[in-house]
Scaffold this motif. Sequence first.
Motif, PDB file in Angstrom:
ATOM      1  N   UNK A  65      36.437  16.634  24.260  1.00  0.00           N
ATOM      2  CA  UNK A  65      36.781  17.657  23.536  1.00  0.00           C
ATOM      3  C   UNK A  65      36.028  19.066  23.920  1.00  0.00           C
ATOM      4  N   UNK A  66      34.832  18.880  24.290  1.00  0.00           N
ATOM      5  CA  UNK A  66      33.997  19.923  24.749  1.00  0.00           C
ATOM      6  C   UNK A  66      34.569  20.352  26.229  1.00  0.00           C
ATOM      7  N   UNK A  67      34.899  19.452  27.123  1.00  0.00           N
ATOM      8  CA  UNK A  67      35.433  19.717  28.277  1.00  0.00           C
ATOM      9  C   UNK A  67      36.892  20.404  28.228  1.00  0.00           C
ATOM     10  N   UNK A  68      37.558  20.045  27.394  1.00  0.00           N
ATOM     11  CA  UNK A  68      39.011  20.428  27.251  1.00  0.00           C
ATOM     12  C   UNK A  68      38.868  21.887  26.735  1.00  0.00           C
ATOM     13  N   UNK A  69      37.918  22.162  25.744  1.00  0.00           N
ATOM     14  CA  UNK A  69      38.050  23.308  25.265  1.00  0.00           C
ATOM     15  C   UNK A  69      37.676  24.434  26.236  1.00  0.00           C
ATOM     16  N   UNK A  70      36.850  24.125  27.324  1.00  0.00           N
ATOM     17  CA  UNK A  70      36.289  25.068  28.441  1.00  0.00           C
ATOM     18  C   UNK A  70      37.563  25.206  29.300  1.00  0.00           C
ATOM     19  N   UNK A  71      38.478  24.325  29.453  1.00  0.00           N
ATOM     20  CA  UNK A  71      39.524  24.487  30.614  1.00  0.00           C
ATOM     21  C   UNK A  71      40.612  25.549  30.689  1.00  0.00           C
ATOM     22  N   UNK A  72      40.701  26.084  29.481  1.00  0.00           N
ATOM     23  CA  UNK A  72      41.631  27.280  29.359  1.00  0.00           C
ATOM     24  C   UNK A  72      43.109  26.858  30.110  1.00  0.00           C
ATOM     25  N   UNK A  73      43.497  25.558  29.621  1.00  0.00           N
ATOM     26  CA  UNK A  73      44.892  25.081  30.345  1.00  0.00           C
ATOM     27  C   UNK A  73      45.724  24.441  29.034  1.00  0.00           C
ATOM     28  N   UNK A  74      46.885  24.157  29.009  1.00  0.00           N
ATOM     29  CA  UNK A  74      47.691  23.292  28.284  1.00  0.00           C
ATOM     30  C   UNK A  74      47.177  21.890  28.407  1.00  0.00           C
ATOM     31  N   UNK A  75      47.099  21.394  27.157  1.00  0.00           N
ATOM     32  CA  UNK A  75      46.708  20.149  27.037  1.00  0.00           C
ATOM     33  C   UNK A  75      47.908  19.154  26.658  1.00  0.00           C
ATOM     34  N   UNK A  76      48.260  17.939  27.173  1.00  0.00           N
ATOM     35  CA  UNK A  76      49.204  17.053  26.611  1.00  0.00           C
ATOM     36  C   UNK A  76      48.546  15.716  26.277  1.00  0.00           C
ATOM     37  N   UNK A  77      48.615  15.338  24.951  1.00  0.00           N
ATOM     38  CA  UNK A  77      48.082  14.168  24.549  1.00  0.00           C
ATOM     39  C   UNK A  77      48.896  13.150  24.526  1.00  0.00           C
ATOM     40  N   UNK A  78      48.749  12.207  25.850  1.00  0.00           N
ATOM     41  CA  UNK A  78      49.847  11.206  25.956  1.00  0.00           C
ATOM     42  C   UNK A  78      49.410   9.822  25.490  1.00  0.00           C
ATOM     43  N   UNK A  79      49.862   9.461  24.430  1.00  0.00           N
ATOM     44  CA  UNK A  79      49.799   8.093  23.479  1.00  0.00           C
ATOM     45  C   UNK A  79      50.391   7.037  24.428  1.00  0.00           C
ATOM     46  N   UNK A  90      37.799  26.400  17.228  1.00  0.00           N
ATOM     47  CA  UNK A  90      38.539  27.733  17.428  1.00  0.00           C
ATOM     48  C   UNK A  90      39.587  27.734  18.581  1.00  0.00           C
ATOM     49  N   UNK A  91      39.764  26.771  19.220  1.00  0.00           N
ATOM     50  CA  UNK A  91      40.989  26.770  20.178  1.00  0.00           C
ATOM     51  C   UNK A  91      42.140  27.103  19.770  1.00  0.00           C
ATOM     52  N   UNK A  92      42.931  27.803  20.288  1.00  0.00           N
ATOM     53  CA  UNK A  92      44.292  28.480  19.955  1.00  0.00           C
ATOM     54  C   UNK A  92      45.312  27.534  20.958  1.00  0.00           C
ATOM     55  N   UNK A  93      46.074  26.565  20.268  1.00  0.00           N
ATOM     56  CA  UNK A  93      47.147  25.885  20.800  1.00  0.00           C
ATOM     57  C   UNK A  93      48.568  25.966  20.154  1.00  0.00           C
ATOM     58  N   UNK A  94      49.548  26.016  20.915  1.00  0.00           N
ATOM     59  CA  UNK A  94      50.749  25.884  20.284  1.00  0.00           C
ATOM     60  C   UNK A  94      50.928  24.305  19.951  1.00  0.00           C
ATOM     61  N   UNK A  95      50.784  23.865  18.808  1.00  0.00           N
ATOM     62  CA  UNK A  95      51.053  22.639  18.538  1.00  0.00           C
ATOM     63  C   UNK A  95      52.498  22.141  18.251  1.00  0.00           C
ATOM     64  N   UNK A  96      52.784  20.916  18.937  1.00  0.00           N
ATOM     65  CA  UNK A  96      54.062  20.325  18.607  1.00  0.00           C
ATOM     66  C   UNK A  96      53.977  19.436  17.104  1.00  0.00           C
ATOM     67  N   UNK A  97      55.228  19.294  16.636  1.00  0.00           N
ATOM     68  CA  UNK A  97      55.387  18.316  15.524  1.00  0.00           C
ATOM     69  C   UNK A  97      54.302  17.135  15.479  1.00  0.00           C
ATOM     70  N   UNK A  98      54.425  16.257  16.751  1.00  0.00           N
ATOM     71  CA  UNK A  98      53.824  14.983  17.072  1.00  0.00           C
ATOM     72  C   UNK A  98      52.171  15.465  17.067  1.00  0.00           C
ATOM     73  N   UNK A  99      51.820  16.602  17.420  1.00  0.00           N
ATOM     74  CA  UNK A  99      50.345  16.560  17.227  1.00  0.00           C
ATOM     75  C   UNK A  99      49.710  17.093  15.925  1.00  0.00           C
ATOM     76  N   UNK A 100      50.616  17.693  15.189  1.00  0.00           N
ATOM     77  CA  UNK A 100      50.494  18.180  13.869  1.00  0.00           C
ATOM     78  C   UNK A 100      50.515  16.818  12.967  1.00  0.00           C
ATOM     79  N   UNK A 101      51.481  16.105  13.029  1.00  0.00           N
ATOM     80  CA  UNK A 101      51.435  14.881  12.281  1.00  0.00           C
ATOM     81  C   UNK A 101      50.223  13.877  12.574  1.00  0.00           C
TER      82      UNK A 101
END
Length: 172
Positions: free
Chosen positions: A118-132, A158-169
């Motif tokens: 999470x520390x690394x992802x927060x610094x990347x400034x890129x879209x993130x897809x969590x693939x289960x 404090x990261x700003x992401x556009x969250x899909x329904x699956x991430x919110x759920x």
Amino acid sequence: MLYPVYKNSDSIVVVIDVLRATSAMCTAFYYGAKKIIPVATVDEAFDYKQKGYMVGAERDAIKLEGFDFGNSPYHYMDEKIKGQTLVITTTNGTQAIEAAKNAYKVVVGAFVNISVLCNWLAKQQRDVVLLCSGWKDRFNLEDSLFAGAVTDELIKRGEKFELGDSALAAMY
């Protein structure tokens, strides 16, 4: 698998298979593995085995005969892997890695590396897809629980992401 819906070649894909594959990979790195080559098929893994690589191979949660490891993190808690390039194929995790291979970057996530990830992802400034990875292309609770934990951690930072329904759920 929902990955084709969210596929984005400019994104970082976090492959999640927490009960086995991604936890095993993180454990292998912790114990000093130099590199891990994930492969989709047993035939590919066998080819690497013939070339002298140490290979982990599993199908349906059972270590395959003739290979060095299965997919349990305990198999990788061994000094003999230090400095080695390992090859691994699994029922679910390496299949998800294969599906995401054309993304900007593919990383693995498990509870054992959640803070660093999470520390690394927060610094990347890129879209993130969590693939289960799930179980044989089906939903499972443990991977979704981890995806929710990552989502929650990134939002807490404090990261700003556009969250899909699956991430919110998963987060809720």
